[in-house]
Design a protein around this motif. Structure first.
Motif, PDB file in Angstrom:
ATOM      1  N   THR A 143      46.633  24.341  51.718  1.00  0.00           N
ATOM      2  CA  THR A 143      47.215  25.687  51.642  1.00  0.00           C
ATOM      3  C   THR A 143      46.905  26.322  50.298  1.00  0.00           C
ATOM      4  OG1 THR A 143      49.028  25.017  53.107  1.00  0.00           O
ATOM      5  CG2 THR A 143      49.357  27.016  51.796  1.00  0.00           C
ATOM      6  N   PHE A 144      47.029  25.535  49.241  1.00  0.00           N
ATOM      7  CA  PHE A 144      46.713  26.030  47.899  1.00  0.00           C
ATOM      8  C   PHE A 144      45.256  26.479  47.821  1.00  0.00           C
ATOM      9  CE2 PHE A 144      45.128  25.473  43.590  1.00  0.00           C
ATOM     10  CZ  PHE A 144      46.084  26.136  42.836  1.00  0.00           C
ATOM     11  N   ALA A 145      44.350  25.670  48.347  1.00  0.00           N
ATOM     12  CA  ALA A 145      42.918  25.993  48.305  1.00  0.00           C
ATOM     13  C   ALA A 145      42.621  27.273  49.081  1.00  0.00           C
ATOM     14  CB  ALA A 145      42.101  24.834  48.872  1.00  0.00           C
ATOM     15  N   ASN A 146      43.317  27.474  50.191  1.00  0.00           N
ATOM     16  CA  ASN A 146      43.129  28.675  51.004  1.00  0.00           C
ATOM     17  C   ASN A 146      43.508  29.928  50.223  1.00  0.00           C
ATOM     18  OD1 ASN A 146      42.859  30.413  53.328  1.00  0.00           O
ATOM     19  ND2 ASN A 146      45.071  30.274  53.611  1.00  0.00           N
ATOM     20  N   TYR A 147      44.660  29.884  49.556  1.00  0.00           N
ATOM     21  CA  TYR A 147      45.092  31.049  48.779  1.00  0.00           C
ATOM     22  C   TYR A 147      44.262  31.224  47.511  1.00  0.00           C
ATOM     23  CZ  TYR A 147      49.080  31.964  51.795  1.00  0.00           C
ATOM     24  OH  TYR A 147      49.864  32.290  52.870  1.00  0.00           O
ATOM     25  N   LEU A 148      43.797  30.123  46.932  1.00  0.00           N
ATOM     26  CA  LEU A 148      42.944  30.223  45.750  1.00  0.00           C
ATOM     27  C   LEU A 148      41.650  30.948  46.100  1.00  0.00           C
ATOM     28  CD1 LEU A 148      42.533  29.489  42.769  1.00  0.00           C
ATOM     29  CD2 LEU A 148      41.463  27.353  43.535  1.00  0.00           C
ATOM     30  N   GLU A 149      41.110  30.679  47.288  1.00  0.00           N
ATOM     31  CA  GLU A 149      39.906  31.375  47.731  1.00  0.00           C
ATOM     32  C   GLU A 149      40.172  32.864  47.919  1.00  0.00           C
ATOM     33  OE1 GLU A 149      35.966  32.058  49.328  1.00  0.00           O
ATOM     34  OE2 GLU A 149      36.871  30.650  47.912  1.00  0.00           O
ATOM     35  N   ARG A 150      41.323  33.211  48.459  1.00  0.00           N
ATOM     36  CA  ARG A 150      41.667  34.627  48.644  1.00  0.00           C
ATOM     37  C   ARG A 150      41.848  35.341  47.301  1.00  0.00           C
ATOM     38  NH1 ARG A 150      45.713  35.134  53.893  1.00  0.00           N
ATOM     39  NH2 ARG A 150      44.771  33.480  55.158  1.00  0.00           N
ATOM     40  N   VAL A 151      42.442  34.631  46.345  1.00  0.00           N
ATOM     41  CA  VAL A 151      42.581  35.199  45.004  1.00  0.00           C
ATOM     42  C   VAL A 151      41.207  35.428  44.391  1.00  0.00           C
ATOM     43  CG1 VAL A 151      43.372  34.731  42.645  1.00  0.00           C
ATOM     44  CG2 VAL A 151      44.878  34.253  44.570  1.00  0.00           C
ATOM     45  N   ALA A 152      40.308  34.475  44.586  1.00  0.00           N
ATOM     46  CA  ALA A 152      38.953  34.591  44.037  1.00  0.00           C
ATOM     47  C   ALA A 152      38.225  35.800  44.614  1.00  0.00           C
ATOM     48  CB  ALA A 152      38.164  33.312  44.320  1.00  0.00           C
ATOM     49  N   ILE A 153      38.363  36.015  45.910  1.00  0.00           N
ATOM     50  CA  ILE A 153      37.735  37.182  46.546  1.00  0.00           C
ATOM     51  C   ILE A 153      38.333  38.471  45.982  1.00  0.00           C
ATOM     52  CG2 ILE A 153      37.483  38.429  48.730  1.00  0.00           C
ATOM     53  CD1 ILE A 153      37.424  35.676  50.124  1.00  0.00           C
ATOM     54  N   ALA A 154      39.664  38.484  45.814  1.00  0.00           N
ATOM     55  CA  ALA A 154      40.331  39.666  45.251  1.00  0.00           C
ATOM     56  C   ALA A 154      39.865  39.918  43.819  1.00  0.00           C
ATOM     57  CB  ALA A 154      41.850  39.474  45.297  1.00  0.00           C
ATOM     58  N   GLN A 155      39.673  38.844  43.048  1.00  0.00           N
ATOM     59  CA  GLN A 155      39.187  38.991  41.668  1.00  0.00           C
ATOM     60  C   GLN A 155      37.780  39.572  41.656  1.00  0.00           C
ATOM     61  OE1 GLN A 155      40.550  38.726  38.807  1.00  0.00           O
ATOM     62  NE2 GLN A 155      42.040  37.092  38.669  1.00  0.00           N
ATOM     63  N   ASP A 156      36.936  39.085  42.543  1.00  0.00           N
ATOM     64  CA  ASP A 156      35.576  39.627  42.643  1.00  0.00           C
ATOM     65  C   ASP A 156      35.608  41.124  42.964  1.00  0.00           C
ATOM     66  OD1 ASP A 156      33.899  37.610  41.918  1.00  0.00           O
ATOM     67  OD2 ASP A 156      33.199  37.121  43.922  1.00  0.00           O
ATOM     68  N   ASN A 157      36.448  41.471  43.944  1.00  0.00           N
ATOM     69  CA  ASN A 157      36.535  42.878  44.360  1.00  0.00           C
ATOM     70  C   ASN A 157      37.112  43.768  43.258  1.00  0.00           C
ATOM     71  OD1 ASN A 157      35.502  42.195  46.874  1.00  0.00           O
ATOM     72  ND2 ASN A 157      37.512  42.013  47.842  1.00  0.00           N
ATOM     73  N   SER A 158      37.960  43.196  42.408  1.00  0.00           N
ATOM     74  CA  SER A 158      38.614  43.996  41.369  1.00  0.00           C
ATOM     75  C   SER A 158      37.645  44.441  40.280  1.00  0.00           C
ATOM     76  CB  SER A 158      39.772  43.215  40.738  1.00  0.00           C
ATOM     77  OG  SER A 158      39.295  42.150  39.940  1.00  0.00           O
ATOM     78  N   LYS A 159      36.465  43.830  40.225  1.00  0.00           N
ATOM     79  CA  LYS A 159      35.460  44.249  39.243  1.00  0.00           C
ATOM     80  C   LYS A 159      35.069  45.715  39.456  1.00  0.00           C
ATOM     81  CE  LYS A 159      33.409  39.671  38.471  1.00  0.00           C
ATOM     82  NZ  LYS A 159      33.552  39.590  37.014  1.00  0.00           N
ATOM     83  N   ALA A 160      35.219  46.189  40.706  1.00  0.00           N
ATOM     84  CA  ALA A 160      34.881  47.581  41.010  1.00  0.00           C
ATOM     85  C   ALA A 160      35.833  48.560  40.335  1.00  0.00           C
ATOM     86  CB  ALA A 160      34.900  47.804  42.519  1.00  0.00           C
ATOM     87  N   GLN A 161      36.995  48.068  39.859  1.00  0.00           N
ATOM     88  CA  GLN A 161      37.956  48.952  39.192  1.00  0.00           C
ATOM     89  C   GLN A 161      37.446  49.453  37.845  1.00  0.00           C
ATOM     90  OE1 GLN A 161      41.424  46.077  39.900  1.00  0.00           O
ATOM     91  NE2 GLN A 161      42.460  48.061  39.963  1.00  0.00           N
ATOM     92  N   VAL A 162      36.526  48.703  37.261  1.00  0.00           N
ATOM     93  CA  VAL A 162      35.915  49.116  35.997  1.00  0.00           C
ATOM     94  C   VAL A 162      34.438  49.387  36.257  1.00  0.00           C
ATOM     95  CG1 VAL A 162      35.466  48.534  33.600  1.00  0.00           C
ATOM     96  CG2 VAL A 162      37.515  47.659  34.719  1.00  0.00           C
TER      97      VAL A 162
END
Length: 331
Positions: A143-162
């Motif tokens: 479960t932890f690994a699943n959410y860690l992957e989702r956080v990683a995708i969100a972090q990648d996508n957040s680069k577009a904010q800058v």
């Protein structure tokens, strides 16, 4: 109202004991010793300021852990407390690998798979050590690994904010909510008990609200960095206030329908209102600034206007007042 205030004060005392007694006397010395060892192994001088940043996130993780253990009506085990501490300590390191070192999701995954930070900087070295320790305390690593992957995708996508591209409000909202929602879900996953039906959505809603709260307090920093958030991009702070209150009510409703005791749910909401009270004080300040200038524009604001100082006694009093109010009375 009086009874609610008394119960709220008791929850403040419990949280204060965790933040100002348990963590400084137990978690902080242990964490400091480990960080110093890793710095020494790299023959680098111990960076006190960076350590304090790590410790601050450990405190946030500890508070989140307390929320969810309160909700289930059972105190954390020692393993859950230690897991939350390692996760909190890892959070700024993980963020900095993305933001400062400009790593992407694949880079971080390779670093984790490699299992050591040889050839990488001190931030990666700290992150790998904490991550490996954390894994030994997890009850549900999948479960932890699943959410860690989702956080990683969100972090990648957040680069577009800058960047040069002006994002739509909906695009900013999606990035903001995913970043906050999955981060809080990751914190929730270090506790041993399974989620109740519907709890994954409730936790996501909670994360959205916390991320929006953070963005309110980070207005000046985000503006200076060219970061597009729902706060920096708005032309009317009252729109953000409306969204914030809608998120609060949605979050409380999402948790109130879960299969936990009503007393535990009530205590959970009172603890949550500590964060909400701070958010409301910040929204009030930004609304006054908008009225002063006739528009909402961070470039016009003085530092004292765009940064909400929660150490001011008047702000603490206002925050307490908001925190003891029934959420349905907030406007």
């Amino acid at each position: 109202m009086l009874l609610r205030a008394i119960i709220f004060l008791l929850e403040v005392v419990r949280m204060g004991y965790r933040v100002y007694v348990v963590n400084p006397l137990w978690n902080k010395p242990r964490l400091r010793k480990e960080v110093q060892r890793i710095y020494a192994g790299r023959q680098l001088p111990f960076d006190r300021s960076y350590f304090h940043r790590i410790y601050y996130h450990l405190l946030l993780s500890s508070v989140t852990n307390m929320w969810f253990s309160t909700l289930r009506g059972k105190r954390e085990t020692n393993k859950e407390i230690i897991a939350a501490a390692y996760l909190g300590a890892s959070t700024p390191l993980y963020d900095d690998l993305y933001d400062e070192s400009d790593y992407n999701r694949q880079d971080v995954q390779r670093l984790i798979a490699q299992g050591n930070a040889e050839g990488f900087g001190i931030i990666a070295a700290l992150g790998i050590e904490f991550y490996q320790e954390l894994l030994t305390y997890l009850h549900r690593p999948e479960t932890f690994a699943n959410y860690l992957e989702r956080v990683a995708i969100a972090q990648d996508n957040s680069k577009a904010q800058v960047g040069k591209e002006i994002l739509s409000e909906e695009a900013i909202r999606k990035i903001t909510y995913d970043k906050g929602g999955y981060s809080i879900a990751l914190y929730r996953s270090v506790l041993n008990h399974e989620m109740k039906p519907g709890e994954d959505q409730a936790v996501y809603d909670l994360g959205c609200m916390i991320q929006l709260t953070n963005d309110l307090f980070d207005l000046r920093k985000d503006h200076m960095n060219g970061q597009q958030t729902l706060v920096t991009a708005t032309d009317d702070i009252n729109k953000v206030r409306k969204e914030y209150l809608a998120l609060l009510r949605k979050t409380i409703q999402s948790f109130n329908v879960l299969e936990y005791s009503k007393w535990s749910q009530k205590r959970f909401v009172l603890q949550l209102m500590l964060i909400v009270g701070r958010g409301m004080v910040c929204l009030d300040q930004l609304a006054r600034v908008q009225k002063k200038y006739g528009q909402f524009d961070a470039s016009l604001m003085l530092r004292s206007e765009s940064v909400c100082d929660m150490e001011k006694p008047i702000n603490l009093i206002r925050s307490f007042w908001y925190s003891v109010l029934d959420p349905d009375r907030l406007s």
